[in-house]
Each structure stands twice: as structure tokens, then as C-alpha cells.
Design a protein around this motif. Structure first.
Motif, PDB file in Angstrom:
ATOM      1  N   SER A  78       0.825  -1.202   0.000  1.00 11.51           N
ATOM      2  CA  SER A  78       0.000   0.000   0.000  1.00 11.51           C
ATOM      3  C   SER A  78       0.869   1.266   0.000  1.00 11.51           C
ATOM      4  O   SER A  78       0.572   2.241  -0.693  1.00 11.51           O
ATOM      5  CB  SER A  78      -0.912  -0.011   1.227  1.00 11.51           C
ATOM      6  N   CYS A  79       1.937   1.223   0.766  1.00  9.80           N
ATOM      7  CA  CYS A  79       2.855   2.358   0.854  1.00  9.80           C
ATOM      8  C   CYS A  79       3.473   2.656  -0.513  1.00  9.80           C
ATOM      9  O   CYS A  79       3.541   3.814  -0.933  1.00  9.80           O
ATOM     10  CB  CYS A  79       3.933   2.045   1.888  1.00  9.80           C
ATOM     11  N   LEU A  80       3.899   1.629  -1.224  1.00 10.29           N
ATOM     12  CA  LEU A  80       4.478   1.832  -2.550  1.00 10.29           C
ATOM     13  C   LEU A  80       3.423   2.315  -3.548  1.00 10.29           C
ATOM     14  O   LEU A  80       3.709   3.163  -4.392  1.00 10.29           O
ATOM     15  CB  LEU A  80       5.145   0.548  -3.046  1.00 10.29           C
ATOM     16  N   PHE A  81       2.209   1.784  -3.448  1.00  3.19           N
ATOM     17  CA  PHE A  81       1.131   2.253  -4.318  1.00  3.19           C
ATOM     18  C   PHE A  81       0.903   3.756  -4.136  1.00  3.19           C
ATOM     19  O   PHE A  81       0.682   4.485  -5.099  1.00  3.19           O
ATOM     20  CB  PHE A  81      -0.180   1.515  -4.025  1.00  3.19           C
ATOM     21  N   SER A  82       0.949   4.216  -2.882  1.00  4.95           N
ATOM     22  CA  SER A  82       0.662   5.628  -2.620  1.00  4.95           C
ATOM     23  C   SER A  82       1.856   6.533  -2.886  1.00  4.95           C
ATOM     24  O   SER A  82       1.723   7.753  -2.864  1.00  4.95           O
ATOM     25  CB  SER A  82       0.178   5.807  -1.181  1.00  4.95           C
ATOM     26  N   ALA A  83       3.025   5.953  -3.149  1.00  5.68           N
ATOM     27  CA  ALA A  83       4.246   6.752  -3.339  1.00  5.68           C
ATOM     28  C   ALA A  83       4.627   6.926  -4.799  1.00  5.68           C
ATOM     29  O   ALA A  83       5.758   7.309  -5.103  1.00  5.68           O
ATOM     30  CB  ALA A  83       5.402   6.116  -2.566  1.00  5.68           C
ATOM     31  N   VAL A  84       3.699   6.634  -5.698  1.00 10.17           N
ATOM     32  CA  VAL A  84       3.982   6.805  -7.128  1.00 10.17           C
ATOM     33  C   VAL A  84       2.850   7.596  -7.784  1.00 10.17           C
ATOM     34  O   VAL A  84       1.727   7.632  -7.281  1.00 10.17           O
ATOM     35  CB  VAL A  84       4.154   5.449  -7.860  1.00 10.17           C
ATOM     36  N   SER A  85       3.169   8.206  -8.905  1.00  9.95           N
ATOM     37  CA  SER A  85       2.159   8.954  -9.660  1.00  9.95           C
ATOM     38  C   SER A  85       1.125   7.974 -10.228  1.00  9.95           C
ATOM     39  O   SER A  85       1.362   6.767 -10.294  1.00  9.95           O
ATOM     40  CB  SER A  85       2.816   9.723 -10.802  1.00  9.95           C
ATOM     41  N   SER A  86       0.002   8.511 -10.657  1.00 13.73           N
ATOM     42  CA  SER A  86      -1.071   7.648 -11.194  1.00 13.73           C
ATOM     43  C   SER A  86      -0.619   6.904 -12.445  1.00 13.73           C
ATOM     44  O   SER A  86      -1.024   5.766 -12.685  1.00 13.73           O
ATOM     45  CB  SER A  86      -2.335   8.465 -11.473  1.00 13.73           C
ATOM     46  N   THR A  87       0.253   7.503 -13.237  1.00 17.53           N
ATOM     47  CA  THR A  87       0.761   6.838 -14.446  1.00 17.53           C
ATOM     48  C   THR A  87       1.570   5.599 -14.080  1.00 17.53           C
ATOM     49  O   THR A  87       1.396   4.537 -14.680  1.00 17.53           O
ATOM     50  CB  THR A  87       1.654   7.801 -15.256  1.00 17.53           C
ATOM     51  N   ILE A  88       2.435   5.736 -13.090  1.00 19.35           N
ATOM     52  CA  ILE A  88       3.255   4.594 -12.666  1.00 19.35           C
ATOM     53  C   ILE A  88       2.392   3.568 -11.940  1.00 19.35           C
ATOM     54  O   ILE A  88       2.582   2.363 -12.092  1.00 19.35           O
ATOM     55  CB  ILE A  88       4.440   5.074 -11.802  1.00 19.35           C
ATOM     56  N   PHE A  89       1.412   4.041 -11.182  1.00 23.65           N
ATOM     57  CA  PHE A  89       0.530   3.119 -10.466  1.00 23.65           C
ATOM     58  C   PHE A  89      -0.147   2.137 -11.426  1.00 23.65           C
ATOM     59  O   PHE A  89      -0.247   0.944 -11.133  1.00 23.65           O
ATOM     60  CB  PHE A  89      -0.537   3.881  -9.668  1.00 23.65           C
ATOM     61  N   THR A  90      -0.587   2.616 -12.585  1.00 20.37           N
ATOM     62  CA  THR A  90      -1.264   1.717 -13.523  1.00 20.37           C
ATOM     63  C   THR A  90      -0.339   0.608 -14.015  1.00 20.37           C
ATOM     64  O   THR A  90      -0.806  -0.456 -14.405  1.00 20.37           O
ATOM     65  CB  THR A  90      -1.837   2.486 -14.741  1.00 20.37           C
TER      66      THR A  90
END
Length: 200
Positions: A77-89
Motif C-alpha cells: 500500500s505504501c508503494l502504491f501511494s508513493a507513485v504517480s497515477s501513471t506509474i501506479f497503472t
């Protein structure tokens, strides 16, 4: 309820650095430190498996199992919240924090040749810097330090002597008298960056 270590409430006020695809090396250093501080780095680094609970588990076994499962989920969850939406996808389908971390590293760190080219480009940029007419000495030094720090993050050292020499050579005529008096009072190789800033 028993508390151990640093209360999580005090740490939760610190936010994770956000990665948008630029300056991976600096983000990785900050993010690792952030996750170590949150006691989540083990889940990224080791990618441990959580064993199933035995039949009739003890309270300690249940607590330990829950802690391990929760730590893995929090790291992800921490890594998911630490990236931009483009990288998250790109990472949202990854199974673990370990997989996410490795994917980002492979995607953005680049190999040694690419890192070497980045260092060369930054060194060229550093050498080309000149103080602008409307710029304060502090603003100029801040620009130089920013470039030097980017070079350092890539694993190449830029010592303060090089910064001091660049400042002394590049500043405009308006501060030449101050530089001359500074050079007369100290050996140039012993002058610290902070001394140059305070003198100018």
C-alpha cells in the motif's frame, strides 16, 4: 493495549516521497529510508512467505501471523501511494511490495552505461553554470548544489572544494573584491562552502 517501539501515530504524519518517473535514485534512497522508519522495509527486501497458522494456534502465533501479513500489505500500500497515477497503472497488478520495488528499479534506474551518461551530462551542466545578473549568490550556489547532489546520488562524488572553486570562478564582478579578501585570508583549498556563502 500494549505498545512497542515508536507509536505509529507519530510516524504517520510523515508522508512518503512521490515518484513521478524523474530522479529515480534520489526517490529510492528517500523511499527506502521512509519504509525502514515505518518498519516496512523487510517486506520489500526479503519478500518473505507467511506460513499458514497451525491447528489450534497460540495467541502469540496468531499475533505474529497477523503482524507479518499486515506488514506485507502495508508495504504494498505504501508503494502504491508513493507513485504517480501513471506509474501506479503499471504496478497495480504486481503481487507484492518486493515485485513492485524491483519493477520500478528495473524500469527507471537504468544500467551502468545510462547512469554514466547521466553523470557526464550533469557534470557538463555543472561546468556550464554561470551566475546571472539578477541572481543572488545563494540562488546560484543552490543551483550548483542541486546539480552536485544529483551527481552524488548517481554514485559519483562532487566534493565541496569543487563547488567552492566553481563559485569563486563564476560569480560576477560585483563580488570580486570580497573574493579577493577571502582568498588573501585563507588557503583556497581550505575554504568551506559555508564560509563562501557567509562572506558573499
Amino acid at each position: 493495549m500494549e505498545q512497542t517501539g515508536v507509536p505509529s501515530a507519530s510516524f504517520s504524519t510523515i508522508t512518503a516521497p512521490i515518484f513521478d518517473g524523474d530522479n529515480y535514485q534520489a526517490w529510492a534512497v528517500k523511499m527506502q529510508a521512509f519504509m525502514e522508519g515505518a518498519d516496512l522495509w523487510e517486506a520489500v527486501e526479503e519478500d518473505y512467505e507467511v506460513a499458514d497458522l497451525p491447528n489450534n494456534p497460540t495467541i502469540n502465533q496468531i499475533r505474529y501471523h497477523k503482524e507479518k501479513v499486515t506488514r506485507k500489505a502495508k508495504a504494498k500500500s505504501c508503494l502504491f501511494s508513493a507513485v504517480s497515477s501513471t506509474i501506479f497503472t503499471r504496478i497495480m497488478k504486481k503481487d507484492s511490495a518486493h515485485d513492485i520495488w524491483n519493477y520500478i528499479k528495473e524500469e527507471y534506474e537504468g544500467d551502468e552505461r545510462v547512469k554514466g551518461m547521466k553523470v557526464l551530462n550533469l557534470l557538463r551542466e555543472f561546468e556550464r553554470q554561470q551566475m546571472k545578473e539578477n541572481e543572488s549568490v545563494k540562488e546560484f550556489v543552490d543551483r550548483l548544489v542541486d546539480i552536485a547532489n544529483k551527481i552524488r546520488v548517481l554514485g559519483t562524488d562532487v566534493d565541496d572544494k569543487k563547488l567552492v572553486q566553481k563559485v569563486l570562478v563564476a560569480v560576477l564582478e560585483r563580488v570580486e573584491a570580497t573574493i579577493a579578501s577571502l582568498e588573501n585570508t585563507k588557503d583556497i583549498s581550505d575554504i568551506k562552502l559555508a564560509e563562501v556563502l557567509s562572506a558573499l
